[in-house]
Design an enzyme around this catalytic site. Structure first.
Site, PDB file in Angstrom:
ATOM      1  N   LYS A 254      36.740  52.998  62.964  1.00 26.07           N
ATOM      2  CA  LYS A 254      35.912  52.746  61.786  1.00 26.07           C
ATOM      3  C   LYS A 254      35.493  54.106  61.263  1.00 26.07           C
ATOM      4  O   LYS A 254      34.714  54.818  61.908  1.00 26.07           O
ATOM      5  CB  LYS A 254      34.687  51.903  62.122  1.00 26.07           C
TER       6      LYS A 254
ATOM      7  N   GLY B 227      21.576  49.126  56.917  1.00 28.07           N
ATOM      8  CA  GLY B 227      20.261  48.813  57.460  1.00 28.07           C
ATOM      9  C   GLY B 227      19.242  48.368  56.429  1.00 28.07           C
ATOM     10  O   GLY B 227      18.111  48.043  56.769  1.00 28.07           O
TER      11      GLY B 227
ATOM     12  N   ALA C 187      27.924  46.556  56.036  1.00 28.85           N
ATOM     13  CA  ALA C 187      26.626  47.204  55.815  1.00 28.85           C
ATOM     14  C   ALA C 187      25.803  46.586  54.701  1.00 28.85           C
ATOM     15  O   ALA C 187      26.325  46.170  53.680  1.00 28.85           O
ATOM     16  CB  ALA C 187      26.793  48.696  55.507  1.00 28.85           C
ATOM     17  N   GLY C 188      24.506  46.538  54.946  1.00 27.74           N
ATOM     18  CA  GLY C 188      23.543  46.164  53.933  1.00 27.74           C
ATOM     19  C   GLY C 188      23.100  44.720  53.972  1.00 27.74           C
ATOM     20  O   GLY C 188      22.155  44.344  53.286  1.00 27.74           O
TER      21      GLY C 188
ATOM     22  N   ASN D 225      25.258  44.934  61.831  1.00 25.36           N
ATOM     23  CA  ASN D 225      24.623  45.386  63.061  1.00 25.36           C
ATOM     24  C   ASN D 225      23.107  45.162  63.006  1.00 25.36           C
ATOM     25  O   ASN D 225      22.575  44.330  63.719  1.00 25.36           O
ATOM     26  CB  ASN D 225      24.940  46.885  63.274  1.00 25.36           C
ATOM     27  N   SER D 226      22.421  45.863  62.113  1.00 25.44           N
ATOM     28  CA  SER D 226      20.950  45.834  62.097  1.00 25.44           C
ATOM     29  C   SER D 226      20.382  44.429  61.932  1.00 25.44           C
ATOM     30  O   SER D 226      19.376  44.092  62.563  1.00 25.44           O
ATOM     31  CB  SER D 226      20.418  46.702  60.949  1.00 25.44           C
TER      32      SER D 226
END
Lengths: 260, 260, 260, 260
Positions: C101, C162, C189-190, C211-212
């Site tokens: 990645k 995040g 992301a986001g 992830n977050s």
């Protein structure tokens, strides 16, 4: 309050495109109604095969003179840095200005800027003494590099050219404004309504450039005036300090003596 | 172009609230800057316990006179039809006008209109000869009934009072405009920025009423001028015929002779 | 239905990041609940100064083995192509995979991808036989070049890492899907909520990486399961053919015999 | 986790409408795929002029029995309280249930609920021992009165019936949830995509009722399964504690030893 492009201070924050109007006379009147001090015009349509342009360039030159406006030739239609640089050089000759709206498009359907060719052309033109105003995306890194290259302003799109979608990503535009507090930032392309132009100005942008939303309106002259007023309103609002949105209602009329 | 409320034609489409300004002098200047011809004021604060109001009402009366504005007393703080009707009757005596901004609130936190008490009060006041401007929701059925009751205009909220959220449900407002093409429709409450006021006007609304966004701005006088310009811009844009949003880009600068 | 990355077919469309969980055990359970077959992990945290990593990598390796998942090392923290390429080479050694990645960040505050360094690194790594999955913006031109360079998939952000803002520019993502109908596209992301992951899948994206939103949830294990279900729901909905939004209401219950 | 309607606890939070499916067999399969334990059906179509209904009601009854679902007759097509009450009384006889989805529509084009007739009918039906589930707007005051009248749940629209617009006013829905933390709140109407259903659940709603988005999908059976999964995902996410959106990026992969 004035808009700074390089060493030039302009009293209008409205930059107007000159393509696609129903008639030369409408164009002339729309320019007057806009109060714009910067008029963009495509170069490719004025060159070439010997076709007459119906006095188009003459009208723009004349209108520009009348209201103290500057011409801002653009490189619309260019696909490579090389092509854009060539066109910019011709424009400098033809129009006697080193101002250039730099367009290098990498996607035919959305007319999206090509960040790679754009940066390359910007570097070359800055080196050759042009005052470069690139039509770009809202990409923070590209923006930083264009500024590093010496561009006089950044002109990120609000939405694809002519789409009238307004500001598709206000978050990104706000981030751009926050990151480059001293740069001249102009929203270019994608606006369809004066409210959207006001919104861009309320975010702290320095100006708005548009064309289709005026030229294709049912009444272009009136629409030019409407955009002019909205852009100024948005700027004044930015300066006057907008209230912060709240999740709860706050009575505007406090009822301090409940007399009834 | 003028705004019609009952038989009265007004040349400004901006209705301004007079509560919560930092000082009487700021209020006076903001009224002037707004060009508003309708000024709302709460009644409860002017009645009652003998507390002085610092010449507040006198200032508004005087400002109104100077720019040919009308007073529009409101019933802010009322929770029932009965209470609102009583207050309206007092207002008519006190201010010598049969215009009334009818507020009957049913939720303390969002200051949401109570459709039931509001309709009941509207019927009573229309029957008693008032020119009734109800602060209402964007509910189509409630709106129809308020018009049937004889209200001179409808004033749906854009968002909760003082929240500055803008138009929370443009779909509903557009539906309202489409359903009642001849009614006078004014967005009242919830706006925070001139761009939002312009947006309301672009939807075809006839006017905008606001208070907090001006009174609570860092510079209320300048903000009043900004809203005035944006409201006029939005109206002009509506009249000038906005372009329809497109999913694809449309070149504003057609490249008809690819000369390069 | 399976997700294709290079020649590999995966039955889960959920790619999960492994950083920032409250405990190793929570991480282990969240991986299981997610059903993810691709697990990303930062390389920098596993290298270096001899600090122990609390068995972190061992847990991920073990979890990966248990559910037949692949590791996807990332180059988080890299600022230049050179740095990213070096880290990728180390990752290949360390984890025995040529999947990478590719993150090359050009803005510290928004962790925005640097299109220039990213493309340069992608070209180098593709040339060296890596299976490259670049974390990129929604830029059409950058995307085309990354695909031309041989990237196995594109992973545009929905919003800054995040931030939990969801899809800030659905228009751009839709355009990306339309322009590259055969490419593997993953929103990376986001995202903050399963509804946003479902939305990405309904737009036709092939997968979602996050992830977050899981690691920072109050209950990461349950949230992992929620995202897994939403991603699958969005994919099924895309396949099942969503209805087109309408401006007018359409009765779901037609009343064909008005009997009453 | 279960959905409570009156004293009844249901394990599915998906309520499915049964109108407008391409065939009886598709309807049967969609019901099974949805796992719904509440099935709504229009009464008017089953009454009246002696036209056969192709075994429609029989299919629904049978499907309901098979998966332990309850019937929820609706009063679609009613314009007055009187009409709705009459229809509800017939429904109770015909279907042997005192559950009623109360629709009283006051606007033909948007199928908007009529708050006045709705409340009147709700009061009458609650008094007569019905378990009343009113299809209503997101109006806080109307909601309070419907609960005061004894309604078992509130079913505000997300958007006009069949429009597929999703949640037009999330602010209002959030306010509704906050104001009535213990009431059973179900979003009814206007949803077009599973992501929108998940969003409603993430706001804390207790369930989702829909019809057209499944019945009119290209593949209704698959879409029913997609909605079922998304609704459950949204509920799990609500329970698992969503992260709060941030304006800045937060690295999911902290780089604590910058080794390179």
């Amino acid at each position: 309050m004035s808009l700074h492009i390089g060493a030039t201070a302009l009293c209008s924050r409205f930059l107007l495109g000159t393509a696609g109007y129903p008639s030369p006379e409408t164009l002339r009147q729309a320019i007057a109604a806009s109060g714009a001090q910067v008029l963009t015009l495509g170069l490719k349509r004025t060159l070439g095969t010997g076709q007459p342009d119906n006095g188009f360039v003459q009208i723009i030159r004349h209108a520009a003179q009348q209201q103290g406006a500057r011409l801002l030739p653009n490189t619309a239609g260019c696909r490579t840095a090389h092509e854009a640089v060539q066109l910019a050089l011709m424009a400098r000759e033809l129009f006697g200005t080193d101002w250039i709206k730099l367009e290098v498009v990498g996607d035919e359907q959305l007319l999206a800027p090509d960040p790679f060719e754009l940066l390359s052309a910007a570097r070359e033109l800055c080196a050759q003494g042009f005052t470069v105003l690139p039509y770009c995306t809202d990409d923070l890194v590209l923006s930083q590099r264009l500024l590093d290259a010496g561009c006089a302003a950044l002109m990120p799109w609000g939405a694809p050219i002519g789409s009238g979608q307004g500001l598709l990503n206000p978050f990104a535009l706000r981030a751009l404004r926050a990151r480059f507090p001293r740069a001249t930032l102009i929203v270019d392309a994608g606006l369809g309504a004066p409210s959207q132009a006001a919104q861009a100005m309320e975010l702290g942008f320095d100006g708005v450039l548009l064309n289709s939303a005026v030229a294709q309106a049912a009444d272009p002259v009136r629409m030019a005036a409407a955009f002019a007023a909205a852009i100024e309103a948005g700027r004044q609002a930015y300066a006057a300090g907008l209230i912060a949105p709240q999740d709860l209602a706050i009575p505007s009329t406090p009822v301090w003596d409940r007399a009834a």
